[in-house]
Design an enzyme around this catalytic site. Structure first.
Site, short mmCIF file in Angstrom:
data_model
loop_
_atom_site.label_atom_id
_atom_site.label_comp_id
_atom_site.label_asym_id
_atom_site.label_seq_id
_atom_site.Cartn_x
_atom_site.Cartn_y
_atom_site.Cartn_z
N HIS A 277 0.81 -1.22 0.00
CA HIS A 277 0.00 0.00 0.00
C HIS A 277 0.85 1.27 0.00
O HIS A 277 0.42 2.31 0.51
CB HIS A 277 -0.98 0.01 1.18
CG HIS A 277 -2.20 -0.82 0.96
ND1 HIS A 277 -2.52 -1.91 1.74
CD2 HIS A 277 -3.19 -0.73 0.02
CE1 HIS A 277 -3.66 -2.45 1.29
NE2 HIS A 277 -4.07 -1.76 0.25
N HIS B 40 -4.78 -1.85 -11.92
CA HIS B 40 -5.41 -1.67 -10.62
C HIS B 40 -6.91 -1.63 -10.85
O HIS B 40 -7.40 -0.93 -11.73
CB HIS B 40 -4.93 -0.37 -9.97
CG HIS B 40 -5.54 -0.11 -8.63
ND1 HIS B 40 -6.48 0.88 -8.42
CD2 HIS B 40 -5.35 -0.71 -7.44
CE1 HIS B 40 -6.83 0.87 -7.14
NE2 HIS B 40 -6.17 -0.09 -6.53
#
Length: 391
Positions: free
Chosen positions: A199, A299
């Site tokens: 992340h 993504h």
């Protein structure tokens, strides 16, 4: 066809998904002069109201223009918004409108998006699972849930094993992360790919130590091991490790993607069609990555319209690695919104032949779920983690 109307629509429901962002979705509806409707999707995160207003501002620029002039429409907004290259809100707004315009062009020509982009390179799209590890804390919980994925037919899975660590990680955190990763690897065996989600939250020194501890479990890639903007950190990480690096979900332009590619900071690029510039820019990023010998893993974490477009794009590019998929961990209303038309079977997403982005929208459900744009509550657990894992 002329653009008659561009409208942002916020959707929400009490039924959440595997993460905070999953309970909200921002659709963009574009209506043409002859009444045809196309749909795109923008990114919510903590910026629902800001993105809603940004779409309204884009509408001021594009209403009245030709639907089919896709490149020109994107460029016209580039001309108008002095800060497009620095504004996430502006980038996701024009991305959503661009997706809707491609949807409309496909409907006008009676062709699915994959046909407009050169035809399918593959008949089905290999996906990896994300969102599956909600409330997993112990190694045993991660392992048991991972076994369920394999039984469902998934050949790849991604997860964040780092709990509440941010910027740095100590020996205790390294040990806990390794125990989780080891448990998953042993649970799924060597034939299933695992990917480690960071992340984008560590400094270079911590991320290097993580790579040294977890590299032996043969991850397919380490995703965003360093803060996105920390270019020097990525250079250090590249020099100090031999793991594969994936990044790119925060890219908002073609030229930003070029910078990271030219610097050699990634092995896998992860453009997000809902903020990189829609279909118009995403396809260019994929071609650019191909020229650099870099594979693509879009993504794909927000909603079912984004997922539908990503499946279409993933079906046409030659340098696809895998496509991220939250589909089976969406709240059910997100699947119902597109009549569940992009199901995942045996680790592959269905590529539909419906005109435009490949799915139809459940207009009745859309009306039921529409809500006013509101600021979201900020809690201790950040919105970008899978729920119940910030421990």
């Amino acid at each position: 066809m002329k653009i008659r109307e561009i409208s942002p629509i916020v959707l929400t429901s009490k039924e959440g998904g595997s993460a905070t962002w999953a309970s909200t979705m921002i659709l963009v509806r574009v209506v043409t002069s002859d009444g045809t409707t196309g749909y795109g999707e923008a990114v919510p995160t903590l910026r629902v109201s800001q993105v809603f207003r940004a779409v309204e501002q884009v509408a001021k620029s594009l209403v009245g223009k030709d639907v089919e002039r896709l490149e020109r429409n994107y460029h016209d907004w580039y001309l108008q918004d002095f800060y497009l290259s620095r504004s996430f809100e502006s980038a996701t707004a024009i991305s959503a409108v661009d997706i809707a315009l491609w949807d409309l062009v496909g409907k006008e020509l009676g062709a699915p998006l994959h046909l407009l982009l050169g035809g399918k390179f593959r008949d089905s799209v290999p996906v990896y699972a994300n969102g599956w590890y909600r409330d997993c804390i112990t190694p045993e919980q991660f392992a048991e849930r991972a076994k369920e994925l394999v039984r469902k037919g998934y050949k790849g899975l991604k997860f964040d094993p780092f709990g509440r660590y941010f910027d740095w990680i100590d020996e205790k955190g390294l040990r806990e992360a390794e125990e989780r990763v080891k448990a998953v690897r042993e649970a799924v065996g060597d034939e299933v790919e695992i990917m480690i989600e960071h992340h984008g939250r560590f400094n270079a020194n911590s991320s290097v130590e993580i790579a040294r501890r977890l590299g032996k479990y043969n991850p397919l890639f380490m995703e965003e091991p360093v803060h996105h903007e920390d270019v020097e950190g990525y250079r250090k990480y590249r020099r100090s490790t031999n793991v594969r690096i994936a990044l790119g979900e925060r890219l908002i332009s073609l030229k930003e993607a070029l910078f990271y590619l030219r610097e050699g900071l990634m092995d896998v690029i992860q453009p997000d069609v809902t903020n990189v510039g829609g279909v118009t820019v995403a396809r260019k990023v994929c071609a650019l990555a191909e020229a650099f010998g870099v594979e693509v893993a879009f993504h794909n974490a927000f909603g079912s319209v984004q997922n539908a477009v990503s499946v279409q794009l993933a079906s046409v590019i030659p340098n696809l690695l895998l496509l991220e998929s939250f589909y089976d961990w969406f709240p059910s209303w997100k699947r119902d919104l597109i009549f569940n038309e992009t199901v995942v079977e045996d680790g592959h997403a269905k590529v539909t032949g419906r005109a435009g982005i490949g799915v139809s929208i459940n207009e009745k459900l859309l009306e039921e779920l529409e809500a006013d744009p509101k600021t979201l509550e900020v809690k201790e657990e950040p919105v970008w983690v899978v729920q119940g894992t910030w421990k």
